[in-house]
Design a protein around this motif. Structure first.
Motif, PDB file in Angstrom:
ATOM      1  N   PHE A   5      60.576 -19.626 102.928  1.00 51.01           N
ATOM      2  CA  PHE A   5      61.925 -19.264 103.491  1.00 51.01           C
ATOM      3  C   PHE A   5      61.546 -18.992 105.165  1.00 51.01           C
ATOM      4  O   PHE A   5      62.325 -19.448 106.032  1.00 51.01           O
ATOM      5  CB  PHE A   5      62.773 -18.108 102.998  1.00 51.01           C
ATOM      6  N   MET A   6      60.696 -18.170 105.389  1.00 49.00           N
ATOM      7  CA  MET A   6      60.302 -17.902 106.773  1.00 49.00           C
ATOM      8  C   MET A   6      59.657 -18.848 107.523  1.00 49.00           C
ATOM      9  O   MET A   6      60.162 -19.446 108.667  1.00 49.00           O
ATOM     10  CB  MET A   6      59.267 -16.749 106.820  1.00 49.00           C
ATOM     11  N   THR A   7      59.009 -20.026 106.967  1.00 49.94           N
ATOM     12  CA  THR A   7      58.420 -21.141 107.558  1.00 49.94           C
ATOM     13  C   THR A   7      59.655 -22.084 107.722  1.00 49.94           C
ATOM     14  O   THR A   7      59.932 -22.848 108.879  1.00 49.94           O
ATOM     15  CB  THR A   7      57.062 -21.678 106.916  1.00 49.94           C
ATOM     16  N   ALA A   8      60.581 -22.196 106.790  1.00 48.84           N
ATOM     17  CA  ALA A   8      61.892 -23.187 106.886  1.00 48.84           C
ATOM     18  C   ALA A   8      62.421 -22.728 108.176  1.00 48.84           C
ATOM     19  O   ALA A   8      63.385 -23.326 108.586  1.00 48.84           O
ATOM     20  CB  ALA A   8      62.794 -22.806 105.685  1.00 48.84           C
ATOM     21  N   MET A   9      62.588 -21.334 108.440  1.00 50.07           N
ATOM     22  CA  MET A   9      63.613 -20.855 109.372  1.00 50.07           C
ATOM     23  C   MET A   9      63.045 -21.210 111.019  1.00 50.07           C
ATOM     24  O   MET A   9      63.511 -21.333 111.839  1.00 50.07           O
ATOM     25  CB  MET A   9      63.746 -19.389 109.528  1.00 50.07           C
ATOM     26  N   THR A  10      61.597 -21.641 110.989  1.00 52.07           N
ATOM     27  CA  THR A  10      60.991 -21.836 112.284  1.00 52.07           C
ATOM     28  C   THR A  10      60.367 -23.279 112.294  1.00 52.07           C
ATOM     29  O   THR A  10      59.410 -23.485 113.222  1.00 52.07           O
ATOM     30  CB  THR A  10      59.739 -20.744 112.448  1.00 52.07           C
TER      31      THR A  10
END
Length: 173
Positions: free
Chosen positions: A61-66
């Motif tokens: 989810f963190m990499t999806a945000m960036t």
């Protein structure tokens, strides 16, 4: 899972999130995945199934945000979960040899290959690729795999040294 292990994993994920956010997209929106390096180190340090699954979901989810890859949000989540499970299985397979530098290097390299391949296949199925699979694999996944060998070894050694110096006994060896 105890609190210290969770805090260490959270710190590594936070650092990975920041590094992933500031890393520019290189070819067709893909970027070098330094979040993956942090996730691999978190699993090497704290190789429990709960931690592995939590690391995969949060990291995804963190990499999806960036992400800078067009439509790569879902592919990021899929790739991080699959990669974390693969790393967990690799660590369990090699057992007591997981702390050897060569083992850390091989796991880091293979994890990046798995991550990049799963990401590209997922993106291909979900939204399509802006360039050919081969081009993206050769220009981003392979160079990132070799880079992550050194990044993962460096971070792993730094974290282990910090744990040893601080006298923490929470990491099972």
């Amino acid at each position: 899972m105890n609190l210290r292990k969770n805090i260490l994993t959270a710190l590594l994920l936070a650092i990975g999130f920041i590094l992933h956010g500031i890393m520019p997209g290189i070819a067709a929106g893909m970027k070098f995945d330094l979040m993956l390096a942090m996730m691999v180190v978190a699993i090497l340090i704290n190789c429990e199934l709960k931690n592995t699954l939590l690391t995969g979901v949060l990291g995804g989810f963190m990499t999806a945000m960036t992400t800078t890859f067009p439509g790569g949000q879902i592919a990021n989540v899929i790739d991080k979960i699959v990669t974390c499970i693969a790393v967990y299985l690799m660590v369990k397979l090699i057992g007591k040899y997981k702390e050897k530098q060569i083992s850390v290097a091989v796991i880091g390299f293979l994890a990046t290959i798995v991550s990049g391949s799963v990401f590209l296949i997922s993106a291909l199925v979900i939204v399509g690729l802006p360039a050919s699979f081969k081009t993206l694999f050769l220009t981003i996944v392979l160079p990132t795999s070799f880079t992550n060998i050194f990044v993962i070894i460096l971070i792993y050694n730094c974290v282990n040294t910090a744990i040893r110096i601080s006298g923490s006994k929470f990491v099972s060896r």
